[in-house]
Motif scaffolding. Structure first.
Motif, PDB file in Angstrom:
ATOM      1  N   LYS A 126     -72.138 -20.372 -11.654  1.00  0.00           N
ATOM      2  CA  LYS A 126     -71.539 -20.900 -10.506  1.00  0.00           C
ATOM      3  C   LYS A 126     -71.825 -20.327  -9.132  1.00  0.00           C
ATOM      4  N   LYS A 127     -72.169 -18.982  -9.026  1.00  0.00           N
ATOM      5  CA  LYS A 127     -72.097 -18.161  -7.941  1.00  0.00           C
ATOM      6  C   LYS A 127     -73.846 -18.083  -7.583  1.00  0.00           C
ATOM      7  N   MET A 128     -74.693 -18.614  -8.434  1.00  0.00           N
ATOM      8  CA  MET A 128     -76.106 -18.568  -8.266  1.00  0.00           C
ATOM      9  C   MET A 128     -76.604 -19.496  -7.020  1.00  0.00           C
ATOM     10  N   PRO A 129     -77.387 -18.888  -6.248  1.00  0.00           N
ATOM     11  CA  PRO A 129     -77.869 -19.877  -5.290  1.00  0.00           C
ATOM     12  C   PRO A 129     -78.690 -20.992  -5.772  1.00  0.00           C
ATOM     13  N   THR A 130     -78.700 -22.171  -5.336  1.00  0.00           N
ATOM     14  CA  THR A 130     -79.931 -23.308  -5.841  1.00  0.00           C
ATOM     15  C   THR A 130     -81.114 -22.909  -5.190  1.00  0.00           C
ATOM     16  N   ILE A 131     -82.069 -22.968  -5.737  1.00  0.00           N
ATOM     17  CA  ILE A 131     -83.433 -22.701  -5.290  1.00  0.00           C
ATOM     18  C   ILE A 131     -84.121 -23.964  -5.420  1.00  0.00           C
ATOM     19  N   LYS A 132     -84.685 -24.387  -4.357  1.00  0.00           N
ATOM     20  CA  LYS A 132     -85.451 -25.777  -4.349  1.00  0.00           C
ATOM     21  C   LYS A 132     -86.855 -25.639  -5.010  1.00  0.00           C
ATOM     22  N   LYS A 133     -86.914 -26.495  -5.858  1.00  0.00           N
ATOM     23  CA  LYS A 133     -88.571 -26.195  -6.686  1.00  0.00           C
ATOM     24  C   LYS A 133     -89.743 -26.527  -5.613  1.00  0.00           C
ATOM     25  N   LYS A 134     -90.606 -26.108  -5.768  1.00  0.00           N
ATOM     26  CA  LYS A 134     -91.975 -26.313  -5.051  1.00  0.00           C
ATOM     27  C   LYS A 134     -92.901 -27.031  -6.008  1.00  0.00           C
ATOM     28  N   VAL A 135     -93.257 -28.308  -5.399  1.00  0.00           N
ATOM     29  CA  VAL A 135     -94.074 -29.199  -6.306  1.00  0.00           C
ATOM     30  C   VAL A 135     -95.342 -29.603  -5.390  1.00  0.00           C
ATOM     31  N   ARG A 136     -96.479 -29.499  -5.761  1.00  0.00           N
ATOM     32  CA  ARG A 136     -97.685 -30.131  -5.204  1.00  0.00           C
ATOM     33  C   ARG A 136     -97.478 -31.618  -4.863  1.00  0.00           C
ATOM     34  N   LYS A 137     -98.056 -31.990  -3.811  1.00  0.00           N
ATOM     35  CA  LYS A 137     -98.101 -33.497  -3.341  1.00  0.00           C
ATOM     36  C   LYS A 137     -98.643 -34.261  -4.260  1.00  0.00           C
ATOM     37  N   LEU A 138     -98.232 -35.541  -4.464  1.00  0.00           N
ATOM     38  CA  LEU A 138     -98.786 -36.423  -5.328  1.00  0.00           C
ATOM     39  C   LEU A 138    -100.040 -36.488  -5.323  1.00  0.00           C
ATOM     40  N   GLU A 139    -100.851 -36.700  -4.058  1.00  0.00           N
ATOM     41  CA  GLU A 139    -102.215 -36.769  -3.970  1.00  0.00           C
ATOM     42  C   GLU A 139    -103.087 -35.640  -4.612  1.00  0.00           C
ATOM     43  N   ASP A 140    -102.344 -34.252  -4.862  1.00  0.00           N
ATOM     44  CA  ASP A 140    -102.923 -33.176  -5.268  1.00  0.00           C
ATOM     45  C   ASP A 140    -102.840 -32.976  -6.793  1.00  0.00           C
ATOM     46  N   GLN A 141    -102.084 -33.865  -7.397  1.00  0.00           N
ATOM     47  CA  GLN A 141    -101.819 -33.849  -8.806  1.00  0.00           C
ATOM     48  C   GLN A 141    -102.950 -34.427  -9.630  1.00  0.00           C
ATOM     49  N   ASP A 142    -103.009 -34.029 -10.780  1.00  0.00           N
ATOM     50  CA  ASP A 142    -103.992 -34.963 -11.871  1.00  0.00           C
ATOM     51  C   ASP A 142    -103.258 -36.234 -12.357  1.00  0.00           C
ATOM     52  N   ASP A 143    -103.905 -37.011 -12.765  1.00  0.00           N
ATOM     53  CA  ASP A 143    -103.177 -38.304 -13.233  1.00  0.00           C
ATOM     54  C   ASP A 143    -102.088 -38.057 -14.241  1.00  0.00           C
ATOM     55  N   PHE A 144    -102.096 -37.122 -15.042  1.00  0.00           N
ATOM     56  CA  PHE A 144    -101.169 -36.963 -16.094  1.00  0.00           C
ATOM     57  C   PHE A 144    -100.080 -35.818 -15.880  1.00  0.00           C
ATOM     58  N   GLU A 145    -100.292 -35.310 -14.870  1.00  0.00           N
ATOM     59  CA  GLU A 145     -99.177 -34.587 -14.322  1.00  0.00           C
ATOM     60  C   GLU A 145     -97.763 -35.374 -14.212  1.00  0.00           C
ATOM     61  N   SER A 146     -96.749 -34.823 -14.325  1.00  0.00           N
ATOM     62  CA  SER A 146     -95.272 -35.484 -14.625  1.00  0.00           C
ATOM     63  C   SER A 146     -94.885 -36.306 -13.616  1.00  0.00           C
ATOM     64  N   ARG A 147     -94.846 -35.724 -12.383  1.00  0.00           N
ATOM     65  CA  ARG A 147     -94.663 -36.526 -11.130  1.00  0.00           C
ATOM     66  C   ARG A 147     -95.535 -37.931 -10.789  1.00  0.00           C
ATOM     67  N   CYS A 148     -96.695 -37.364 -11.219  1.00  0.00           N
ATOM     68  CA  CYS A 148     -97.662 -38.368 -10.898  1.00  0.00           C
ATOM     69  C   CYS A 148     -97.744 -39.537 -11.888  1.00  0.00           C
ATOM     70  N   LEU A 149     -97.487 -39.123 -12.985  1.00  0.00           N
ATOM     71  CA  LEU A 149     -97.402 -40.136 -14.119  1.00  0.00           C
ATOM     72  C   LEU A 149     -96.304 -40.921 -14.157  1.00  0.00           C
ATOM     73  N   TRP A 150     -95.160 -40.564 -13.559  1.00  0.00           N
ATOM     74  CA  TRP A 150     -93.869 -41.202 -13.603  1.00  0.00           C
ATOM     75  C   TRP A 150     -93.282 -41.603 -12.314  1.00  0.00           C
ATOM     76  N   LYS A 151     -94.232 -41.594 -11.277  1.00  0.00           N
ATOM     77  CA  LYS A 151     -93.993 -41.949  -9.696  1.00  0.00           C
ATOM     78  C   LYS A 151     -93.466 -43.250  -9.738  1.00  0.00           C
ATOM     79  N   ASP A 152     -94.211 -44.377 -10.733  1.00  0.00           N
ATOM     80  CA  ASP A 152     -93.605 -45.721 -10.481  1.00  0.00           C
ATOM     81  C   ASP A 152     -92.258 -46.175 -11.174  1.00  0.00           C
ATOM     82  N   VAL A 153     -91.936 -45.308 -12.160  1.00  0.00           N
ATOM     83  CA  VAL A 153     -90.598 -45.350 -12.766  1.00  0.00           C
ATOM     84  C   VAL A 153     -89.570 -44.982 -11.919  1.00  0.00           C
ATOM     85  N   THR A 154     -89.930 -43.944 -11.254  1.00  0.00           N
ATOM     86  CA  THR A 154     -89.012 -43.079 -10.575  1.00  0.00           C
ATOM     87  C   THR A 154     -88.530 -44.019  -9.297  1.00  0.00           C
ATOM     88  N   TYR A 155     -89.910 -44.510  -8.760  1.00  0.00           N
ATOM     89  CA  TYR A 155     -89.319 -45.201  -7.475  1.00  0.00           C
ATOM     90  C   TYR A 155     -88.868 -46.478  -7.767  1.00  0.00           C
TER      91      TYR A 155
END
Length: 170
Positions: A126-155
């Motif tokens: 509870k006392k640990m700081p939250t660290i924002k994750k670093k994620v590559r832009k969608l256009e820099d990801q391959d088709d089967f990387e998680s965020r690219c693959l699930w972008k339409d579902v997420t939207y």
């Protein structure tokens, strides 16, 4: 009702050139049976809120140092007990007896008991700081990387279009 998943990963500490192989706890999607809730627990509603529960044994191993840990995520007992309990033992290379035992809540405070008899707070999440994750832009990801693959579902989930989100999974 439960849903089950299981994962294995590798973490590298670049400063020390150490690689840790770790297994993750099982994740269970839980929901109290509505009829049981009404009859036994005297619940006011037949609808229950599902939750994710971590459970099972995990390990962390470093081949370079030989240190390893055995971790148990305890599921909540049917009657009484607490959610989110964790116990662990940390071993030095080639030792059968742990030099440190840990217990507490994985999403709260964990306490360490060392072989020397010393007791201490191991970590307070509870006392640990939250660290924002670093994620590559969608256009820099391959088709089967998680965020690219699930972008339409997420939207579609964000705009609350469940039918479109379901269709996007296929």
């Amino acid at each position: 009702k439960s849903i089950f998943f299981s994962l294995i990963g590798c973490v590298t500490c670049l400063d020390y050139d150490e690689h840790y192989i770790l297994t993750f706890p099982n994740g269970y999607g839980r929901q109290v049976n509505a009829l049981f809730a009404i009859l036994i627990l005297n619940a006011l509603s037949i609808l229950t809120v599902p939750w994710i529960e971590l459970g099972g044994e995990c390990s962390i191993n470093c081949s370079k140092t030989g240190y390893n840990a055995s971790i148990v995520f305890h599921t909540k007992p049917f009657y009484g007990g607490k959610k989110h309990r964790i116990t662990a033992e940390i071993f030095s290379p080639n030792d059968k007896k742990p030099f440190c035992s840990i217990e507490g809540e994985w999403n709260g405070v964990m306490y360490a008991k060392y072989a020397t008899g010393e007791n201490a707070v191991f970590i307070d999440t509870k006392k640990m700081p939250t660290i924002k994750k670093k994620v590559r832009k969608l256009e820099d990801q391959d088709d089967f990387e998680s965020r690219c693959l699930w972008k339409d579902v997420t939207y579609n989930l964000k705009i609350r279009d469940i039918d479109a989100a379901t269709a996007a999974k296929h």
